[in-house]
Design an enzyme around this catalytic site. Structure first.
Site, PDB file in Angstrom:
ATOM      1  N   ASP A   1      59.935  13.705 -54.247  1.00 25.05           N
ATOM      2  CA  ASP A   1      58.660  13.404 -53.609  1.00 25.05           C
ATOM      3  C   ASP A   1      57.616  12.987 -54.642  1.00 25.05           C
ATOM      4  O   ASP A   1      57.747  13.271 -55.835  1.00 25.05           O
ATOM      5  CB  ASP A   1      58.176  14.641 -52.849  1.00 25.05           C
ATOM      6  CG  ASP A   1      57.369  14.301 -51.612  1.00 25.05           C
ATOM      7  OD1 ASP A   1      56.837  13.172 -51.553  1.00 25.05           O
ATOM      8  OD2 ASP A   1      57.269  15.155 -50.720  1.00 25.05           O
TER       9      ASP A   1
ATOM     10  N   GLU B   1      55.107   8.277 -57.243  1.00 22.66           N
ATOM     11  CA  GLU B   1      54.289   7.110 -57.605  1.00 22.66           C
ATOM     12  C   GLU B   1      53.838   7.106 -59.075  1.00 22.66           C
ATOM     13  O   GLU B   1      53.777   6.005 -59.636  1.00 22.66           O
ATOM     14  CB  GLU B   1      53.071   7.032 -56.679  1.00 22.66           C
ATOM     15  CG  GLU B   1      53.394   6.763 -55.234  1.00 22.66           C
ATOM     16  CD  GLU B   1      53.984   7.984 -54.529  1.00 22.66           C
ATOM     17  OE1 GLU B   1      54.811   7.819 -53.628  1.00 22.66           O
ATOM     18  OE2 GLU B   1      53.641   9.127 -54.911  1.00 22.66           O
TER      19      GLU B   1
ATOM     20  N   ASP C   1      53.904   9.272 -46.079  1.00 24.98           N
ATOM     21  CA  ASP C   1      53.269  10.185 -45.117  1.00 24.98           C
ATOM     22  C   ASP C   1      52.447   9.391 -44.100  1.00 24.98           C
ATOM     23  O   ASP C   1      51.210   9.503 -44.038  1.00 24.98           O
ATOM     24  CB  ASP C   1      52.389  11.186 -45.865  1.00 24.98           C
ATOM     25  CG  ASP C   1      53.205  12.084 -46.774  1.00 24.98           C
ATOM     26  OD1 ASP C   1      54.349  12.410 -46.422  1.00 24.98           O
ATOM     27  OD2 ASP C   1      52.708  12.472 -47.843  1.00 24.98           O
TER      28      ASP C   1
END
Length: 945
Positions: A552, A555, A630
């Site tokens: 997760d 980035e 998300d």
């Protein structure tokens, strides 16, 4: 052929002689010399243009005043290996390969790429080329730009995942910057017959090379609390964009807050409704299409001359951009109104003036930092060729395990190991097919992020949890983050070697957990950092038996409410000294490579599976699937997923998924407001239908819980509708797994924009809400509340079978397709052969069981069924089998060819039923199982039907 030095000298002599003779208007200029696999041109201005050929006809182009060695990023793994024919003709130097040629103008270095017939693929506009010195953290870099094909009408696709409902990028602007919901893959595919890979890891703009600017007007800003107007003032811009901007919020409009219920809202929820209305008059100086970006969270609407042009909601901890455009006349004012309910959120309005038409419709890349212009041009007669060329450059996509194509159940989050096992048991008890369950974040003690350990109070025996799921024929994926609390043992070990980013700690940033903890991420760029990160996981989590790895926030995203510039500054590599601005987009690739390499060593005969939120060029080679982040649970967001996934697929990433139902939900859903229950259920049903025909089939999100038996509680029709697509997905596994194998062996694409297969039908170029699932099934998701029918375009060049009715329809027209709440419109191409298996509860149940071959009459067809053991690396050793199947429309015969190959556990004989769909209309085609039966033993068989 002239020697390299002699070519350069000859060029100078000819140029000088021409100048002396007064022939400067036609003089040959510049210098050129041959090098291995290509050439280097030095222009009149002293700029070097290096062109290298690959054996497949791909050309690498590098432009700089001083050519750097090596590669600017780790995207490309292939080296030039072509043997081009070199030609010098007048003021041009040319490399010729069988698949394409590359011309370079000796005077200005202009690049022209042609196909074998001489037709232009890419024509550079040399005056737009840019190599501008910039200083980043005291280091010299170059801002770069190239532009091609000014005024083009070609279709442009790819570039990763972007959720602004952009399908054909011709005329669009795309900013390549990693974000929770945006994935930067700088590969662009054209209907003109090429792909272009831009090898740069900094922020890159495709389309308009300039960043959008805040729209500066004399805005009237009215602030309300409830129904009371508490402030009326003038503001120059709408700008509460980032965390730092909250300090400018007017005291009169502040409200008290209460703690958020999601555990992720860093600011809490307002106790009194806030509302802001901005009104302003915009008088454009230039006519044309004006582009706008609204960065927002919470509820926001935009009106132009009273007409609503945008209405969106997004969770406050995850604001991002929504785009819109207005076609305006010079000097004619337009009244803009923005209505916003902040709830402690974020907003900004940005704008870009129209570009000249020839620039608006061109191929342009502009990057903020590099050492050179560096890109690859892939000749591609078809879009499948473009994907294959990309993977030859950046790496093959390994095969995923067969179970990965079953159903995944997830939740934000399971709080105990009893919940994890209990959910898997509940699916088995209800006979709803499932393969994998996911343990999301925060299974560790509150103050121990990065420990890769479990809170013993909630997970007393995680190994037993995994074993219990496996005893139920399931698999478990575990969430692992690159995030660390610096005083944890793992954090200290990384920090001691300089492998943690220090600037987030220096900024004093705290996360949303408990009291809020200082935190940062590890820096994966040094090999030693990747090795240590993997060792920490390998020591603690690998022995517990997990099957898949959910990576997760890759980035990286240590705070969603920081500007891109702040994120880049905090990403400066402490171990390498490279500024974060220069490597901004590269993090997810190098991070995934470290984990993939570790898994392959630790489990050499097990196929790795990684799910990562972000990716970069080459991510497919790391055994990674991507997901769309998300996203919000809204109809618009459901619609946006379709074009986002399709363009990511055309950028070369075959395995993609999304949170079925949308991750974040509005309070009207999370609080179970009865007035909105019907809409929530329908939204989830429609999203689930789309998920069933996505590469990976996965449900995940915040409350309400998404388990099939819970989300449909009290609605038997919904339960039947959901369960139907569970079962259909599993019946179609022979088809789906063959598609998955083709992504590895044939560089194929599962999720296919219609333009891939029907490029000659220009009507499909911009269709953003239909697609092909593999070569045969066209899916038309329903993305509007209470819609019970929708318009579907049937591409020309084929007949189509309506999967819900069995009727055959001609292509090249739009039809109205029935769409009951529990059904998604599906159409099957005439000539398709779709293998299906029996009803099973998991992918490992009866993988060699009986087959049903659905044959759709109306055209010749073929399909080659692929099978292997499903989880090991045998496929890489040649341990697999194929069965070629051919339908002859004229003779109405189906031929099963001789089986090719074998693998451990392969059944010698298979019971096969052939169902012919002749288009007369006999109900749902995939419910039909009666037909001609035979036993196939690996030898050729022909049936007359």
């Amino acid at each position: 052929m002239l020697e390299p030095k002699l070519v350069a000298v000859t060029s100078r002599v000819i140029a000088c002689a021409a100048a002396l003779l007064g022939l400067t208007g036609t003089a040959w200029a510049g210098e050129v010399r041959e090098v291995a696999h290509g050439m280097i041109v030095t222009t009149d201005a002293g700029q070097h243009v290096r062109v290298l050929a690959h054996a497949d006809g791909t050309f690498r182009v590098t432009v700089a005043d001083a050519l750097p060695e090596g590669h600017p990023t780790t995207m490309v793994t292939a080296e030039a290996d072509g043997a081009p024919v070199f030609r010098r003709e007048g003021a041009l130097a040319t490399l010729v390969m069988p698949q394409a040629s590359a011309e370079v103008g000796l005077a200005d270095g202009r690049i022209v790429i042609r196909d074998p017939r001489g037709a232009v693929l890419l024509d550079e506009h040399a005056p737009a080329r840019k190599l501008a010195p910039v200083t980043i953290e005291g280091q010299p870099w170059l801002a770069t730009r190239v532009q091609f094909n000014r005024g083009t009408d070609e279709g442009l696709y790819g570039l990763g995942q972007h959720q602004n409902r952009q399908m054909n990028y011709n005329g669009e602007d795309v900013e390549l910057a990693q974000h929770n919901m945006a994935i930067a893959v700088p590969y662009l595919v054209s209907t003109r017959g090429y792909g272009i890979l831009w090898d740069n890891a900094s922020i890159t703009r495709v389309g308009d090379p300039q960043p959008y600017a805040k729209l500066s007007l004399d805005w009237r800003a009215q602030y309300f609390l409830g129904q009371r107007q508490v402030l009326d003032r003038r503001e120059g811009t709408i700008d509460y964009q980032y965390l730092r901007d909250q300090a400018r919020w007017p005291a009169e409009a502040k409200v008290a807050t209460v703690a958020a219920t999601t555990g992720q809202n860093t600011q809490g929820n307002a106790t009194e409704t806030q509302r802001v209305v901005w009104t302003g008059t915009f008088t454009p100086e230039a006519a044309g299409e004006h582009k706008f970006r609204l960065y927002s969270s919470s509820y926001a609407k935009v009106f132009a001359d009273g007409k609503e042009v945008l209405s969106r909601w997004r969770q406050n901890w995850n604001p991002w951009y929504h785009t819109f455009a207005l076609d305006l006349a010079a000097g004619k004012p337009v009244e803009l109104r923005i209505e916003w309910e902040p709830n402690q959120g974020y907003i900004a309005l940005e704008h870009a003036d129209p570009l000249p038409p020839e620039d608006r419709h061109s191929v342009s890349f502009a990057s903020e930092a590099g050492k050179a212009i560096d890109y690859y041009v892939v000749p591609a007669p078809t879009m499948d060729d473009a994907v294959a060329g990309y993977r030859r450059l950046t790496g093959k996509a390994p095969m995923m395990p067969r179970w990965a194509y079953g159903f995944w159940q997830s939740r934000q989050r399971y709080n105990t190991q009893a919940e994890v096992v209990g959910v898997m048991q509940a699916y088995r008890d209800r006979k709803i097919p499932i393969d994998a369950i996911v343990q999301d974040w925060f299974y560790w003690p509150e103050d121990s992020w990065g420990c890769h350990c479990f809170d013993p109070a909630r997970f007393p025996d995680p190994a037993a949890m995994v074993e219990a799921v496996k005893a139920l024929d399931g698999r478990v994926m575990i969430s692992v983050w690159p995030k660390f609390y610096p005083d944890s043992a793992n954090g200290r070990a990384l920090r001691e070697k300089g492998y943690l980013y220090e600037r987030p700690l220096e900024a004093g940033q705290r996360d949303w957990v408990g009291k809020g903890y200082a935190n940062t991420f590890y820096d994966p760029h040094p090999p030693g950092a990747r090795a240590l990160y993997w060792k920490q996981i390998s020591d603690s989590l690998v022995p517990l038996g997990f099957d898949a790895w959910w990576m997760d926030a890759t980035e990286p995203d240590w705070h969603s409410n920081l500007s891109v510039a702040e994120r880049a500054y905090q990403m400066t590599s402490p171990a390498t000294g490279v500024p974060g601005a220069a490597i901004f987009n590269a993090y997810p690739l190098v991070h995934a490579e470290g984990v993939a390499e570790g898994l392959r060593v630790a489990q050499p005969d097990q196929r790795p599976f990684i799910l990562t939120r972000s990716g970069f060029g080459g991510i497919q080679r790391t055994s990674s699937a991507l997901w769309s982040g998300d996203v919000a649970a809204r109809w618009d967001d459901l619609r946006d997923q379709i074009s986002a996934g399709l363009n990511l697929s055309l950028a070369g990433v075959p395995n993609w998924t999304h949170d079925i139902g949308g991750f974040a939900v509005e309070e009207r859903y999370s609080k179970g407001d009865p007035a909105h229950l019907a809409e929530w259920r329908e939204l989830y049903l429609r999203w689930f239908q789309f998920g069933a025909f996505s590469p990976l089939f996965r449900s995940h999100g915040e409350f309400p819980h998404r388990e099939t038996y819970l989300v449909s509680e009290g609605d038997p029709a919904m339960l039947e509708g959901l369960t139907r697509y569970h079962r259909l997905r599993y019946r179609l596994l022979p088809y789906i797994y063959t598609l998955a194998a083709a992504t590895h062996f044939e560089d194929a694409t599962i999720l296919r924009p219609l333009v891939m297969d029907f490029e000659s039908d220009a009507k499909v170029w911009g269709i953003d809400d239909q697609y092909l699932f593999g070569p045969s099934i066209m899916v038309a998701p329903v993305t509007a509340f209470q819609a019970r029918a929708r318009q579907v375009y049937l591409p020309g060049g084929s007949d189509w079978h309506d999967a819900l009715t069995g009727k055959r329809l001609s292509g090249g027209r739009t039809v109205t397709a029935a769409a009951p709440r529990e059904r998604v419109p599906l159409f099957v191409r005439a000539g398709a052969i779709i293998p299906a298996g029996p009803d099973v509860q998991w992918t490992g149940e009866a993988p060699q069981g009986p087959l049903t071959l659905h044959v759709f009459a109306g055209a010749d067809g073929r399909f080659t069924l692929y099978e292997d053991a499903g989880t090991d690396m045998g496929y890489a050793r040649g341990e697999f089998a194929r069965i070629p199947i051919v339908w002859n429309e004229a003779t109405r015969t189906l031929t099963l060819g001789a089986r090719e190959g074998s693998f451990p556990g392969m059944a010698a004989a298979r019971r096969i039923t052939v169902v012919l769909h002749d288009g007369t209309g006999s109900g749902d085609v995939f419910d039909m199982r009666e037909g001609r039966a035979l036993t196939y033993e690996g030898k050729p068989v022909t049936l007359a039907l």
